[in-house]
Design a protein around this motif. Structure first.
Motif: not given
Length: 87
Positions: A36-43, A67-69, A2-9, A22-31
């Protein structure tokens, strides 16, 4: 994807990770993978609200919801409230 997933990625890669190689997709574990660290989750939640035009009550989310988009977008559908346009 989706366009929203692409924007978040794009936001995560450009503004949070700052690693365009680094290439990620909507199912890539982030945290859980350490990308990414947990502090980035606020942003990320703020950007998620902007992209989806929803308000996400802070108490309704858990780290596992972010954890994933794909999980982020599912959480928005589950707990998000539409933003009311300012008059």
């Amino acid at each position: 994807m989706s366009d929203q997933a692409r924007q978040i990625i794009d936001y995560v890669v450009r503004d949070i990770m700052r690693r365009p190689d680094v290439k990620i997709d909507e199912n890539t574990p982030l945290v859980s993978s350490g990308l990414i660290d947990s502090l980035a989750l606020i942003d990320i939640v703020q950007q998620l609200e902007e992209i989806t035009q929803t308000r996400i009550p802070a108490g309704k989310l858990q780290a596992k919801d972010l954890d994933t988009v794909q999980l982020m977008l599912s959480a928005v559908t589950r707990v998000g409230k539409p933003k009311v346009p300012k008059a």
